[in-house]
Design a protein around this motif. Structure first.
Motif, short mmCIF file in Angstrom:
data_model
loop_
_atom_site.label_atom_id
_atom_site.label_comp_id
_atom_site.label_asym_id
_atom_site.label_seq_id
_atom_site.Cartn_x
_atom_site.Cartn_y
_atom_site.Cartn_z
N ASP A 1 -6.27 2.46 -7.14
CA ASP A 1 -5.90 3.82 -7.24
C ASP A 1 -6.34 4.33 -8.65
OD1 ASP A 1 -4.16 3.14 -9.12
OD2 ASP A 1 -2.26 3.54 -7.87
N ALA A 2 -6.02 5.65 -8.92
CA ALA A 2 -6.52 6.22 -10.37
C ALA A 2 -5.93 5.53 -11.58
CB ALA A 2 -6.11 7.73 -10.37
N ALA A 3 -4.91 5.03 -11.11
CA ALA A 3 -4.31 4.20 -12.56
C ALA A 3 -4.84 2.66 -12.63
CB ALA A 3 -2.85 3.98 -12.29
N GLY A 4 -5.69 2.45 -11.54
CA GLY A 4 -6.35 0.96 -11.52
C GLY A 4 -5.40 -0.18 -10.97
N VAL A 5 -4.35 0.33 -10.22
CA VAL A 5 -3.52 -0.77 -9.53
C VAL A 5 -3.82 -0.77 -7.84
CG1 VAL A 5 -1.19 -0.93 -8.58
CG2 VAL A 5 -1.73 0.09 -11.00
N ARG A 6 -4.05 -1.95 -7.46
CA ARG A 6 -4.53 -2.34 -6.08
C ARG A 6 -3.13 -2.50 -5.34
NH1 ARG A 6 -10.12 -3.48 -5.63
NH2 ARG A 6 -11.00 -3.90 -7.60
N PRO A 7 -2.88 -1.96 -4.24
CA PRO A 7 -1.79 -2.32 -3.36
C PRO A 7 -2.04 -3.26 -2.39
CG PRO A 7 -2.97 -0.18 -2.37
CD PRO A 7 -3.66 -0.57 -3.79
N ILE A 8 -1.04 -4.14 -1.88
CA ILE A 8 -1.05 -4.90 -0.95
C ILE A 8 -0.97 -4.16 0.45
CG2 ILE A 8 -0.38 -6.88 0.29
CD1 ILE A 8 -1.38 -7.73 -2.47
N GLU A 9 -1.95 -4.14 1.19
CA GLU A 9 -2.09 -3.39 2.68
C GLU A 9 -1.64 -4.29 3.63
OE1 GLU A 9 -5.95 -1.71 2.99
OE2 GLU A 9 -5.48 -0.07 1.47
N VAL A 10 -0.23 -4.14 3.94
CA VAL A 10 0.41 -5.26 4.79
C VAL A 10 0.01 -4.33 6.26
CG1 VAL A 10 2.51 -6.01 5.79
CG2 VAL A 10 2.01 -5.95 3.23
N ARG A 11 -0.44 -5.39 7.18
CA ARG A 11 -0.59 -4.46 8.62
C ARG A 11 0.23 -5.34 9.48
NH1 ARG A 11 -4.86 -3.19 5.96
NH2 ARG A 11 -5.87 -1.01 6.46
N ILE A 12 1.29 -4.80 10.27
CA ILE A 12 2.34 -5.33 11.16
C ILE A 12 1.82 -4.84 12.78
CG2 ILE A 12 4.77 -5.26 11.83
CD1 ILE A 12 4.56 -6.65 8.87
N ARG A 13 1.87 -5.96 13.38
CA ARG A 13 1.52 -5.73 14.84
C ARG A 13 2.91 -6.21 15.54
NH1 ARG A 13 -3.28 -8.19 16.04
NH2 ARG A 13 -4.06 -5.86 15.61
N PHE A 14 3.30 -5.29 16.48
CA PHE A 14 4.29 -5.44 17.59
C PHE A 14 3.36 -5.44 18.89
CE2 PHE A 14 6.48 -3.53 14.13
CZ PHE A 14 7.79 -4.13 14.11
N GLN A 15 3.99 -6.60 19.77
CA GLN A 15 3.27 -6.73 21.06
C GLN A 15 4.40 -6.52 22.12
OE1 GLN A 15 1.20 -10.52 20.17
NE2 GLN A 15 -0.58 -9.47 20.30
N ASP A 16 3.95 -6.05 23.26
CA ASP A 16 4.90 -6.20 24.51
C ASP A 16 4.86 -7.63 25.04
OD1 ASP A 16 2.64 -6.16 25.95
OD2 ASP A 16 2.69 -4.12 26.59
N PRO A 17 5.49 -7.67 26.10
CA PRO A 17 5.47 -9.12 26.85
C PRO A 17 4.12 -9.58 27.48
CG PRO A 17 7.61 -7.94 27.79
CD PRO A 17 6.50 -6.79 26.66
N ASP A 18 3.58 -8.30 27.71
CA ASP A 18 1.84 -8.80 28.17
C ASP A 18 1.03 -9.05 27.09
OD1 ASP A 18 2.72 -8.53 30.70
OD2 ASP A 18 2.56 -6.32 30.84
N GLY A 19 1.46 -8.94 25.62
CA GLY A 19 0.55 -9.02 24.64
C GLY A 19 -0.23 -7.92 24.14
N ASP A 20 0.04 -6.80 24.68
CA ASP A 20 -0.52 -5.30 24.14
C ASP A 20 0.14 -5.14 22.95
OD1 ASP A 20 -2.38 -5.68 26.41
OD2 ASP A 20 -0.80 -4.68 27.55
N SER A 21 -0.30 -4.38 21.93
CA SER A 21 -0.01 -3.69 20.98
C SER A 21 0.93 -2.69 21.34
CB SER A 21 -1.14 -3.36 19.93
OG SER A 21 -1.95 -4.49 19.43
#
Length: 127
Positions: free
Chosen positions: A13-33
């Motif tokens: 960002d403008a202050a020179g700090v990089r965030p950790i971009e966490v990505r979370i996936r939930f799936q139904d019983p058929d494996g679909d997001s």
């Protein structure tokens, strides 16, 4: 629920700090997001270090948060986390723990170890 392997260090960002971009996936019983309703708690820590971890709670029952955090392309929730822990240099491993408590009371957990491929603090003039 899964912390996906597209979790990464984001752009500075403008202050020179990089965030950790966490990505979370939930799936139904058929494996679909799918989207989820409940409370998502994330913890980021350095392995075997004494300092307090960074904690973030996301209320996935809030429609504004649902809209802002959902990525249609990846079909994941995108949660940027600013991590202010000492010694976050290239090659350092961070542990990300996720715990989700659904509106129905069900609890899901996952863990992901992220090796930093770049430092989280940068000189904005160089990046």
């Amino acid at each position: 629920m899964q912390i996906t392997d597209i979790t990464r260090v984001g752009r500075a960002d403008a202050a020179g700090v990089r965030p950790i971009e966490v990505r979370i996936r939930f799936q139904d019983p058929d494996g679909d997001s799918t989207k989820a309703l409940g409370l998502l708690d994330l913890t980021v820590s350095r392995l075997n270090e004494p300092e307090d971890p960074v904690r973030v709670s996301i209320d996935l029952e809030d429609p504004v948060i649902q809209r802002d955090c959902w990525e249609r392309v990846t079909e994941c929730y995108w949660i940027p986390i600013r991590v202010d822990l000492p010694g976050l240099v290239e090659g350092r491993m961070l542990r990300i723990d996720a715990e989700f408590t659904g509106s129905d009371g069900a609890t899901l957990r996952d863990r992901f170890d992220l090796v930093l491929d770049t430092p989280l603090q940068v000189d904005p003039a160089v990046d």
